[in-house]
Design a protein around this motif. Structure first.
Motif, short mmCIF file in Angstrom:
data_model
loop_
_atom_site.label_atom_id
_atom_site.label_comp_id
_atom_site.label_asym_id
_atom_site.label_seq_id
_atom_site.Cartn_x
_atom_site.Cartn_y
_atom_site.Cartn_z
N SER A 125 -6.58 20.25 46.95
CA SER A 125 -5.29 20.73 46.46
C SER A 125 -5.49 21.42 45.13
O SER A 125 -6.21 20.92 44.26
N THR A 126 -4.84 22.58 44.96
CA THR A 126 -4.97 23.36 43.73
C THR A 126 -3.62 23.88 43.30
O THR A 126 -2.64 23.79 44.05
N ALA A 127 -3.55 24.46 42.13
CA ALA A 127 -2.31 25.08 41.68
C ALA A 127 -1.98 26.33 42.48
O ALA A 127 -0.85 26.82 42.43
N CYS A 128 -2.95 26.85 43.22
CA CYS A 128 -2.72 28.02 44.07
C CYS A 128 -2.39 27.62 45.51
O CYS A 128 -2.24 28.47 46.37
N GLY A 129 -2.32 26.33 45.78
CA GLY A 129 -2.05 25.86 47.12
C GLY A 129 -3.18 25.00 47.62
O GLY A 129 -4.08 24.61 46.87
N SER A 130 -3.14 24.67 48.89
CA SER A 130 -4.16 23.83 49.49
C SER A 130 -5.17 24.69 50.22
O SER A 130 -4.87 25.80 50.65
N ALA A 131 -6.38 24.17 50.35
CA ALA A 131 -7.44 24.94 51.00
C ALA A 131 -8.41 23.99 51.70
O ALA A 131 -8.56 22.83 51.30
N THR A 132 -9.05 24.50 52.73
CA THR A 132 -10.14 23.78 53.36
C THR A 132 -11.44 24.49 53.03
O THR A 132 -11.46 25.60 52.47
N SER A 133 -12.53 23.87 53.43
CA SER A 133 -13.85 24.45 53.17
C SER A 133 -14.02 25.81 53.83
O SER A 133 -14.86 26.61 53.41
N GLY A 136 -14.16 29.04 51.81
CA GLY A 136 -15.31 29.37 50.98
C GLY A 136 -14.98 29.11 49.52
O GLY A 136 -13.87 28.70 49.17
N PRO A 137 -15.92 29.35 48.62
CA PRO A 137 -15.65 29.17 47.19
C PRO A 137 -14.52 30.09 46.73
O PRO A 137 -14.37 31.19 47.23
N PHE A 138 -13.74 29.61 45.75
CA PHE A 138 -12.65 30.45 45.26
C PHE A 138 -12.27 30.04 43.85
O PHE A 138 -12.59 28.93 43.39
N TYR A 139 -11.60 30.95 43.16
CA TYR A 139 -11.09 30.70 41.82
C TYR A 139 -9.58 30.73 41.87
O TYR A 139 -8.98 31.62 42.49
N CYS A 140 -8.95 29.76 41.24
CA CYS A 140 -7.49 29.70 41.18
C CYS A 140 -7.03 30.02 39.77
O CYS A 140 -7.26 29.23 38.84
N PRO A 141 -6.38 31.17 39.55
CA PRO A 141 -5.90 31.50 38.21
C PRO A 141 -4.77 30.59 37.75
O PRO A 141 -4.52 30.48 36.55
N GLY A 142 -4.10 29.91 38.69
CA GLY A 142 -3.00 29.03 38.32
C GLY A 142 -3.45 27.82 37.53
O GLY A 142 -2.69 27.29 36.70
N ASP A 143 -4.67 27.34 37.78
CA ASP A 143 -5.16 26.19 37.03
C ASP A 143 -6.49 26.46 36.32
O ASP A 143 -7.08 25.56 35.73
N ASN A 144 -6.94 27.72 36.38
CA ASN A 144 -8.20 28.11 35.72
C ASN A 144 -9.36 27.23 36.17
O ASN A 144 -10.14 26.73 35.35
N LYS A 145 -9.48 27.07 37.49
CA LYS A 145 -10.55 26.26 38.04
C LYS A 145 -11.26 27.02 39.16
O LYS A 145 -10.62 27.76 39.92
N ALA A 146 -12.57 26.82 39.24
CA ALA A 146 -13.37 27.40 40.31
C ALA A 146 -13.78 26.27 41.26
O ALA A 146 -14.27 25.23 40.80
N TYR A 147 -13.59 26.51 42.57
CA TYR A 147 -13.75 25.46 43.57
C TYR A 147 -14.94 25.75 44.48
O TYR A 147 -15.07 26.86 45.00
N PHE A 148 -15.77 24.71 44.71
CA PHE A 148 -16.97 24.88 45.53
C PHE A 148 -17.16 23.66 46.43
O PHE A 148 -17.16 22.52 45.96
#
Length: 301
Positions: A125-133, A136-148
């Motif tokens: 779960s992220t500030a940009c919404g939910s995601a599954t694997s 792929g990797p992504f960056y969410c500007p809503g929470d300034n986090k990079a997900y891997f």
């Protein structure tokens, strides 16, 4: 690139969510490397997503994997750990990027804020919404986090034909941090104009992030770790560069489309072709200058 064995890593710059699952609410998932485009292409062309599972693996929610004790990120302490463990390599690359970008951007009077690096499995779960694997990797500007999700790197190699070298993996992290730099400099929103295509703003946004990754590659082995004279990474070799270019090529829209559908459609590209991605990654590396990464001002990318 190989880490200097004695370099000290900073686990506080990352969150380990591998013991957590959940699909929260929110908006559209943020800017990613390109792996999730297989699902997008399938939807656009009317392909049953189940037929694409062989390319992406299981895209459903994965069982939670508990991370505690010696297996968690808190045990990622040195460059030797980064050389031996993928999760530590993701962390160490983030540490290197966070060491490089503040001083580099300062010459442009731009203040760098340190993003959080999130390592997860299955779903997040992220500030940009939910995601599954599958995204792929992504960056969410809503929470300034990079997900891997570390499992993506095996897919990159086994299903998309990338080199398995360390800089192939480090490039992926650097690309997502390139989106963070775009967020700081105010160019990230240019990619949200809705249009797709080989010369679209969406593609230019992704290619600029590739170019920024190349700039970091040029300086990574000379930038000392905080409080040390020792850089995080050893000098880049030609094989390292080949590995990074291989990874960039493997996530080109044309290559992914060909694998998913047997044909390519440049009008639906959102990340750029293999050739475009290699070109702009190398532009950043060769120029060592983020001013050369202005993909929005050139007539053709």
């Amino acid at each position: 690139m190989t880490f200097n064995e004695g370099a000290r890593l900073d686990p506080s710059q990352a969150e380990d969510r591998r013991g957590r699952t959940g699909m929260g609410r929110g908006g559209k998932v943020g800017l990613g490397l390109g792996g999730g485009i297989v699902v997008l292409i399938g939807a656009l062309l009317g392909i049953n997503p189940d037929l694409l599972s062989g390319l992406l693996g299981d895209t459903g929610t994965q069982p939670a994997i508990e991370q505690s004790g010696a297996s968690g990120l808190e045990s990622c302490q040195t460059g030797q750990d980064a050389n031996e463990r993928l999760d530590c390599r993701i962390l160490g690359t983030a540490n290197s990027l966070n060491s490089f970008w503040p001083g580099y951007l300062a010459q442009y009077n731009i203040k760098y804020s340190v993003p959080k690096t999130v390592i997860f499995t299955g779903s997040v779960s992220t500030a940009c919404g939910s995601a599954t694997s599958a995204v792929g990797p992504f960056y969410c500007p809503g929470d300034n986090k990079a997900y891997f999700d570390p499992d993506f790197f095996a897919q990159l190699e086994e299903q998309f034909g990338s080199s398995g070298g360390p800089l192939a993996q480090e490039y992926v992290v650097a690309h997502e941090f390139g989106h963070h730099v775009q967020n700081i400099t105010g160019t990230i929103d240019k990619g949200n104009q809705g249009a797709t295509g080989a010369q679209s703003a969406a593609v230019r946004t992704e290619l600029q992030a590739d170019c920024y990754a190349g700039v970091w590659m040029r300086y990574a082995s000379t930038q000392p770790a905080p409080g040390s004279t020792l850089p995080f990474l050893k000098a880049l070799t030609q094989q390292d560069l080949n590995d990074a270019l291989s990874a960039a090529s493997s996530v080109g829209d044309d290559r992914i489309q060909q694998a998913a559908t047997g044909r390519t459609n440049p009008e639906s590209w959102s990340h750029g072709s293999s050739a475009q991605r290699q070109k702009w990654l190398y532009t950043g590396y060769q120029s060592a200058d983020m001013a050369a990464c202005d993909t929005f001002s050139v007539p053709k990318v």
